[in-house]
Design a protein around this motif. Structure first.
Motif, short mmCIF file in Angstrom:
data_model
loop_
_atom_site.label_atom_id
_atom_site.label_comp_id
_atom_site.label_asym_id
_atom_site.label_seq_id
_atom_site.Cartn_x
_atom_site.Cartn_y
_atom_site.Cartn_z
N ARG A 38 0.68 -1.30 -0.04
CA ARG A 38 -0.12 -0.09 0.25
C ARG A 38 1.01 0.90 -0.20
O ARG A 38 1.74 1.36 0.48
CB ARG A 38 -1.43 -0.21 1.39
N GLN A 39 0.60 2.02 -0.69
CA GLN A 39 0.69 3.43 -0.12
C GLN A 39 0.08 4.64 -0.49
O GLN A 39 -1.05 5.25 -0.73
CB GLN A 39 1.64 3.85 -1.86
N ALA A 40 0.39 5.34 0.62
CA ALA A 40 -0.17 6.29 1.28
C ALA A 40 -0.04 7.73 0.56
O ALA A 40 1.25 7.88 0.33
CB ALA A 40 -0.47 6.76 3.08
N PRO A 41 -0.67 9.01 0.65
CA PRO A 41 -0.47 9.99 -0.33
C PRO A 41 1.22 10.44 0.62
O PRO A 41 0.77 10.29 1.90
CB PRO A 41 -1.37 11.12 0.23
N GLY A 42 1.78 10.60 0.10
CA GLY A 42 2.80 11.42 0.05
C GLY A 42 4.06 10.63 0.94
O GLY A 42 4.89 10.90 2.30
N ARG A 43 3.67 9.57 1.36
CA ARG A 43 4.72 8.08 2.27
C ARG A 43 4.90 6.80 1.03
O ARG A 43 4.23 6.66 -0.16
CB ARG A 43 3.73 7.35 3.90
N ARG A 45 5.73 3.43 -0.55
CA ARG A 45 5.21 1.88 -0.42
C ARG A 45 5.06 1.24 0.38
O ARG A 45 6.70 1.08 0.81
CB ARG A 45 5.25 2.06 -1.74
N THR A 91 -5.69 3.83 5.06
CA THR A 91 -6.32 4.74 3.77
C THR A 91 -4.63 4.97 2.80
O THR A 91 -3.89 5.44 3.32
CB THR A 91 -7.48 6.06 4.15
N ALA A 92 -4.73 4.32 1.63
CA ALA A 92 -4.15 3.65 1.19
C ALA A 92 -4.64 3.27 -0.24
O ALA A 92 -5.64 3.03 -0.07
CB ALA A 92 -2.91 3.60 1.18
N VAL A 93 -3.39 3.92 -0.89
CA VAL A 93 -3.66 2.54 -2.85
C VAL A 93 -3.06 1.50 -2.48
O VAL A 93 -2.10 1.02 -1.65
CB VAL A 93 -3.16 3.11 -3.96
N GLN A 117 -7.63 2.33 -4.46
CA GLN A 117 -7.71 3.14 -3.39
C GLN A 117 -8.60 2.87 -1.72
O GLN A 117 -10.08 1.76 -2.45
CB GLN A 117 -8.69 4.07 -4.01
N THR A 119 -9.98 3.72 1.29
CA THR A 119 -10.33 5.33 1.96
C THR A 119 -10.61 5.05 3.10
O THR A 119 -12.56 4.70 3.45
CB THR A 119 -11.23 6.86 1.33
#
Length: 122
Positions: A38-43, A45, A91-93, A117, A119
């Protein structure tokens, strides 16, 4: 070669469940280790879970252990990620990946899906 397509993402309230699926195509699907990342915004993977080709071995990131369960159905060429007790920090892709080695590092996986996604609202 294997192609991967994730599904099942969406919006869920904190504490709720969600199940992700990853459908694979390709004759040698059952030979691969399958992983979820998973990859969260600004973080960056991060590794979430992995499962051996037979399904007999699994492992999880500490952050999801006890809440998430990875499984696979080789006859359906599908791997699942059952996520329970979801929290906003989940929350992440979410991406599924296929590889030849028992790995937790993303670069060691050879094939990736497009992501779905997830959320979690508080």
């Amino acid at each position: 070669q294997v192609q991967l397509v994730e599904s099942g993402g969406g919006l869920v309230q904190a504490g709720g469940p969600l199940r992700l699926s990853c459908a694979a195509s390709g004759r040698t699907y059952s030979s691969y280790v399958m992983g979820w990342f998973r990859q969260a915004p600004g973080r960056e993977r991060e590794f979430v879970a992995r499962i051996s080709w037979s399904g007999g071995s699994t492992s999880y990131a500490d952050s999801v252990k006890g809440r998430f369960t990875i499984s696979r159905d080789n006859a359906k060429k599908t791997v699942y990620l059952q996520m329970n007790s979801l929290q906003p920090e989940d929350t992440a892709v979410y991406y599924c990946a296929a590889g030849y080695t028992w790995a937790v590092r993303g670069p060691e996986y050879n094939f990736w899906g497009q992501g779905t996604q997830v959320t979690v609202s508080s």
